[in-house]
Enzyme design. Structure first.
Site, PDB file in Angstrom:
ATOM      1  N   SER A 144      11.800  27.368  53.386  1.00 30.63           N
ATOM      2  CA  SER A 144      11.240  27.744  52.081  1.00 30.63           C
ATOM      3  C   SER A 144       9.860  27.129  51.993  1.00 30.63           C
ATOM      4  O   SER A 144       9.552  26.171  52.717  1.00 30.63           O
ATOM      5  CB  SER A 144      12.110  27.171  50.960  1.00 30.63           C
ATOM      6  OG  SER A 144      11.459  27.302  49.706  1.00 30.63           O
ATOM      7  N   TYR A 157      16.871  20.474  46.427  1.00 34.96           N
ATOM      8  CA  TYR A 157      16.567  21.645  47.263  1.00 34.96           C
ATOM      9  C   TYR A 157      15.368  21.334  48.159  1.00 34.96           C
ATOM     10  O   TYR A 157      15.395  21.597  49.368  1.00 34.96           O
ATOM     11  CB  TYR A 157      16.261  22.836  46.350  1.00 34.96           C
ATOM     12  CG  TYR A 157      15.959  24.139  47.049  1.00 34.96           C
ATOM     13  CD1 TYR A 157      16.971  24.893  47.648  1.00 34.96           C
ATOM     14  CD2 TYR A 157      14.658  24.652  47.097  1.00 34.96           C
ATOM     15  CE1 TYR A 157      16.696  26.109  48.260  1.00 34.96           C
ATOM     16  CE2 TYR A 157      14.379  25.858  47.707  1.00 34.96           C
ATOM     17  CZ  TYR A 157      15.398  26.590  48.288  1.00 34.96           C
ATOM     18  OH  TYR A 157      15.120  27.802  48.898  1.00 34.96           O
TER      19      TYR A 157
HETATM   20  N1  LIG Z   1      14.960  34.015  47.341  1.00 30.97           N
HETATM   21  C1  LIG Z   1      13.939  33.201  47.467  1.00 30.97           C
HETATM   22  O1  LIG Z   1      13.020  33.223  46.636  1.00 30.97           O
HETATM   23  C2  LIG Z   1      13.856  32.247  48.625  1.00 30.97           C
HETATM   24  C3  LIG Z   1      12.639  31.602  48.847  1.00 30.97           C
HETATM   25  C4  LIG Z   1      12.530  30.710  49.894  1.00 30.97           C
HETATM   26  C5  LIG Z   1      13.608  30.469  50.720  1.00 30.97           C
HETATM   27  N2  LIG Z   1      14.781  31.106  50.490  1.00 30.97           N
HETATM   28  C6  LIG Z   1      15.886  30.796  51.396  1.00 30.97           C
HETATM   29  O2  LIG Z   1      16.295  31.976  52.046  1.00 30.97           O
HETATM   30  C7  LIG Z   1      17.692  31.919  52.318  1.00 30.97           C
HETATM   31  C8  LIG Z   1      18.362  33.163  51.763  1.00 30.97           C
HETATM   32  O3  LIG Z   1      18.065  33.259  50.388  1.00 30.97           O
HETATM   33  P1  LIG Z   1      18.346  34.567  49.525  1.00 30.97           P
HETATM   34  O4  LIG Z   1      17.295  34.630  48.506  1.00 30.97           O
HETATM   35  O5  LIG Z   1      18.603  35.720  50.396  1.00 30.97           O
HETATM   36  O6  LIG Z   1      19.700  34.076  48.790  1.00 30.97           O
HETATM   37  P2  LIG Z   1      20.950  34.903  48.244  1.00 30.97           P
HETATM   38  O7  LIG Z   1      20.484  36.235  47.823  1.00 30.97           O
HETATM   39  O8  LIG Z   1      21.632  34.030  47.268  1.00 30.97           O
HETATM   40  O9  LIG Z   1      21.860  35.031  49.564  1.00 30.97           O
HETATM   41  C9  LIG Z   1      22.334  33.857  50.172  1.00 30.97           C
HETATM   42  C10 LIG Z   1      23.278  34.188  51.301  1.00 30.97           C
HETATM   43  O10 LIG Z   1      23.743  32.941  51.846  1.00 30.97           O
HETATM   44  C11 LIG Z   1      25.164  32.918  51.798  1.00 30.97           C
HETATM   45  N3  LIG Z   1      25.681  31.579  51.573  1.00 30.97           N
HETATM   46  C12 LIG Z   1      25.404  30.733  50.553  1.00 30.97           C
HETATM   47  N4  LIG Z   1      26.170  29.632  50.641  1.00 30.97           N
HETATM   48  C13 LIG Z   1      26.960  29.803  51.730  1.00 30.97           C
HETATM   49  C14 LIG Z   1      27.990  29.040  52.327  1.00 30.97           C
HETATM   50  N5  LIG Z   1      28.378  27.856  51.830  1.00 30.97           N
HETATM   51  N6  LIG Z   1      28.602  29.507  53.445  1.00 30.97           N
HETATM   52  C15 LIG Z   1      28.234  30.705  53.951  1.00 30.97           C
HETATM   53  N7  LIG Z   1      27.266  31.479  53.439  1.00 30.97           N
HETATM   54  C16 LIG Z   1      26.645  31.029  52.332  1.00 30.97           C
HETATM   55  C17 LIG Z   1      25.524  33.867  50.651  1.00 30.97           C
HETATM   56  O11 LIG Z   1      26.825  34.418  50.809  1.00 30.97           O
HETATM   57  P3  LIG Z   1      28.167  33.866  50.103  1.00 30.97           P
HETATM   58  O12 LIG Z   1      27.786  33.374  48.748  1.00 30.97           O
HETATM   59  O13 LIG Z   1      29.069  35.041  50.126  1.00 30.97           O
HETATM   60  O14 LIG Z   1      28.659  32.776  51.000  1.00 30.97           O
HETATM   61  C18 LIG Z   1      24.481  34.952  50.832  1.00 30.97           C
HETATM   62  O15 LIG Z   1      24.906  35.896  51.794  1.00 30.97           O
HETATM   63  C19 LIG Z   1      18.194  30.609  51.709  1.00 30.97           C
HETATM   64  O16 LIG Z   1      18.255  29.620  52.704  1.00 30.97           O
HETATM   65  C20 LIG Z   1      17.129  30.271  50.689  1.00 30.97           C
HETATM   66  O17 LIG Z   1      17.042  28.891  50.428  1.00 30.97           O
HETATM   67  C21 LIG Z   1      14.928  31.997  49.458  1.00 30.97           C
END
Ligand SMILES: NC(=O)c1ccc[n+]([C@@H]2O[C@H](COP(=O)([O-])OP(=O)(O)OC[C@H]3O[C@@H](n4cnc5c(N)ncnc54)[C@H](OP(=O)(O)O)[C@@H]3O)[C@@H](O)[C@H]2O)c1
Length: 259
Positions: A144, A157
């Site tokens: 991130s 975080y």
């Molecule tokens: N969205 C943003 O603005 C942003 C920005 C910077 C970085 N990121 C990073 O990018 C990554 C993905 O983010 P996203 O925005 O796509 O989030 P999201 O839409 O909430 O999706 C997160 C995914 O991770 C899985 N996950 C969460 N906890 C888990 C666990 N304990 N075991 C297995 N799977 C798990 C969720 O599935 P389940 O809940 O079904 O397990 C889901 O498939 C993360 O690492 C996040 O920190 C996101």
């Protein structure tokens, strides 16, 4: 002639954690469209099935809680038994939480470290030996922009994401001569369900409308909009295809952090 460790055409097996929605789903679709077989893991089986449906090629759905200490080994073993060595690991599963630093509970702190730092560590630890054996591997962690800079109300975080960038940098240096690379992709706010949850949090705390809350996040970014999942997948694909990109934290943030 291809540089040593540069080839990817014959490499066919990828694992994406957190593949049920958001960035993980987009990355899985991209890898699949590029001809890789893609193993999809997360807890929610229904969402994984939807991702599998959205992929062009062969997929393998492996439901798991990635914070379970046994999960990485179980997932990798299942992929290996089905297709062979995982050539490309995308450690994407992650979660966020928000609190003032002095109101952050032990539980929140531990939850962030477990999912955003320890789980990628366990996946990398399990991925590396077979990658070394075959002299090729690509490790990409979705960190991130919180791995590069500090923002208020997300201390746990931010600490977990700074930590995972340190892990990637150290692994990359250690593995540099082996054909295995390790990189992090560092997005700002991406248009995903995680950001939808952030919007809901702002609405709950401030009483603003969802549209206003979303605008606040859009305006925080120099490009004036959220990053797209495709733009994150582009950066992941660069890490997969370019064997000289190693040990980087690639910012996909519209210019917020210039490095
Ligand atoms: N969205 C943003 O603005 C942003 C920005 C910077 C970085 N990121 C990073 O990018 C990554 C993905 O983010 P996203 O925005 O796509 O989030 P999201 O839409 O909430 O999706 C997160 C995914 O991770 C899985 N996950 C969460 N906890 C888990 C666990 N304990 N075991 C297995 N799977 C798990 C969720 O599935 P389940 O809940 O079904 O397990 C889901 O498939 C993360 O690492 C996040 O920190 C996101």
């Amino acid at each position: 002639m291809a540089a040593p460790g540069a080839g990817s055409a014959q490499r066919s097996v990828a694992l994406v954690t957190g593949a049920g929605r958001g960035i993980g789903r987009g990355v899985a679709q991209r890898l699949s469209a590029q001809g890789l077989k893609v193993a999809l893991s997360a807890r929610n089986e229904e969402e994984l099935a939807q991702t599998a449906e959205a992929c062009d090629g062969e997929t393998l759905v492996i439901p798991a809680d990635i914070t379970d200490p046994q999960a990485a080994d179980r997932i990798f073993t299942e992929v290996e038994q089905t297709w062979g060595t995982v050539d490309v690991l995308v450690a994407n599963a992650g979660a966020g939480t928000s609190a003032s630093v002095h109101k952050t509970t032990d539980e929140q702190w531990q939850q962030m470290l477990d999912v955003n730092l320890t789980a990628p560590f366990r996946c990398i630890r399990r991925a590396v030996p077979p990658m070394l054996e075959q002299g090729y591997g690509r490790i990409v962690v979705i960190a991130s922009i919180a791995a590069r800079t500090g923002d208020p109300y997300i201390a746990a975080y931010t600490a977990s994401k700074h930590g995972v960038l340190g892990l990637v940098r150290s692994a990359a240096t250690e593995l540099a001569r082996t054909g295995v690379t390790a990189n992090a992709v560092c997005p700002a706010y991406v248009d995903t369900p995680m950001t939808d949850a952030t919007v809901e949090g702002i609405v709950a705390k401030t009483g603003r409308s969802a549209a206003e809350a979303r605008q606040i996040l859009e305006r925080k970014q120099p490009i004036g909009r959220l990053v797209t999942v495709d733009e994150v997948a582009d950066a992941v694909w660069l890490c997969v295809t370019n064997g000289a990109v190693n040990g980087q934290g690639i910012n996909v943030d519209g210019g917020a952090v210039q490095s």
